[in-house]
Design an enzyme around this catalytic site. Structure first.
Site: not given
Ligand code: NAP
Length: 256
Positions: A142, A155
């Protein structure tokens, strides 16, 4: 790069970026191993991926469980021969009151999932990639990992750690046939960022962000940071003296 029959081990596949990415890769003919905890969502996604022309396998597991992640990777390898690409995407925002108030257990949870969960995923695929002298490790880090952000101590620390971990690994494995891609997105509309009251600068629609992820993997980019406006600001802010950093970034309210 041709995605057809590429075997991808994707963590955090059940929602947001992981879900959209899985679908996009399946449409291009990839085999996607879908890892997350919510098995029902993974089953629905697997069906959609198969309808779109790819192959998908449900690998329900928690990334903090190193054995379960290793078994999931082994199941994918046993069926398809080898894993070509790991996308370590599972993560949580940790933007709850406990994390903000620096409850050590809440901070540990964010670090365990975001950083050590990614380490578990790398450990599950790297030995075989090195043996085969081919493969790609992809970190969904990120822009929050460039410097500490307000109300984001856990984070920011997890993502700074993730970026540094994957970069260190790259130095150790790139001469051995394994490439490492570190993706540093800004704000994207997903469940992770939903419910925030204040404006997030340069917030991207999920579907608009997917081509950036695909391109970074396809071109085996070492780093990919986007959107460019926020990435440029964050790169510049890296060299701000502390007084200027505090006066500008310190006032940001996007986590509220
Ligand atoms: N959205 C943004 O603005 C943004 C920006 C920069 C980086 N990111 C990064 O992108 C990645 C995905 O984020 P997102 O925005 O798509 O969020 P999201 O929709 O909340 O998805 C998060 C995913 O991670 C999984 N997860 C969480 N805890 C877990 C665990 N203990 N074991 C296995 N899976 C787990 C969740 O699945 P389950 O709950 O089913 O396990 C879900 O599939 C993250 O690493 C986030 O930090 C996001």
């Amino acid at each position: 790069m041709d995605w057809k029959n590429k075997v991808v081990f994707l963590t955090g596949a059940s929602s947001g970026i992981g879900e959209a990415l899985a679908h996009a890769m399946a449409r291009r003919g990839a085999v996607v191993g879908l890892l997350a905890r919510r098995e029902d969502l993974l089953k629905e996604l697997a069906a959609k991926c198969e309808q779109s022309g790819g192959q998908a396998r449900v690998l329900a597991a928690d990334v903090t469980d190193a054995d379960a992640v290793a078994q999931a990777a082994k199941a994918l390898r046993d069926e398809f021969g080898a894993i070509d690409i790991l996308i370590a995407n599972a993560g949580i925002g940790g933007n709850n009151a406990e994390t903000r108030n620096l409850n050590p257990a809440a901070v540990a949870k964010v670090i365990n999932i975001n950083l050590l969960g990614a380490v578990n995923a790398v450990a599950a695929v790297l030995p075989e990639m090195l043996e085969k002298k081919s493969g790609q490790l992809v970190a969904i880090s990120s822009l929050a990992g460039f410097r500490g952000l307000p109300k984001s101590a856990a984070y920011s620390a997890s993502k700074a750690g993730m970026t540094a971990f994957f970069e260190s690994v790259r130095l150790d494995v790139q001469a051995k046939g394994v490439s490492v891609t570190i993706i540093q997105p800004g704000f994207i509309k997903t469940p992770l960022t939903s419910g925030r009251a204040n404006k997030m600068p340069f917030l991207m629609e999920l579907e608009d962000s997917i081509p950036y992820f695909l391109r970074a993997v396809e071109q085996r980019q070492k780093f990919a940071a986007f959107p460019w406006q926020l990435a440029t600001f964050v790169r510049l802010a890296r060299i701000f003296p502390a007084w200027l950093y505090d006066a500008t970034v310190g006032r940001a309210t996007f986590r509220e």
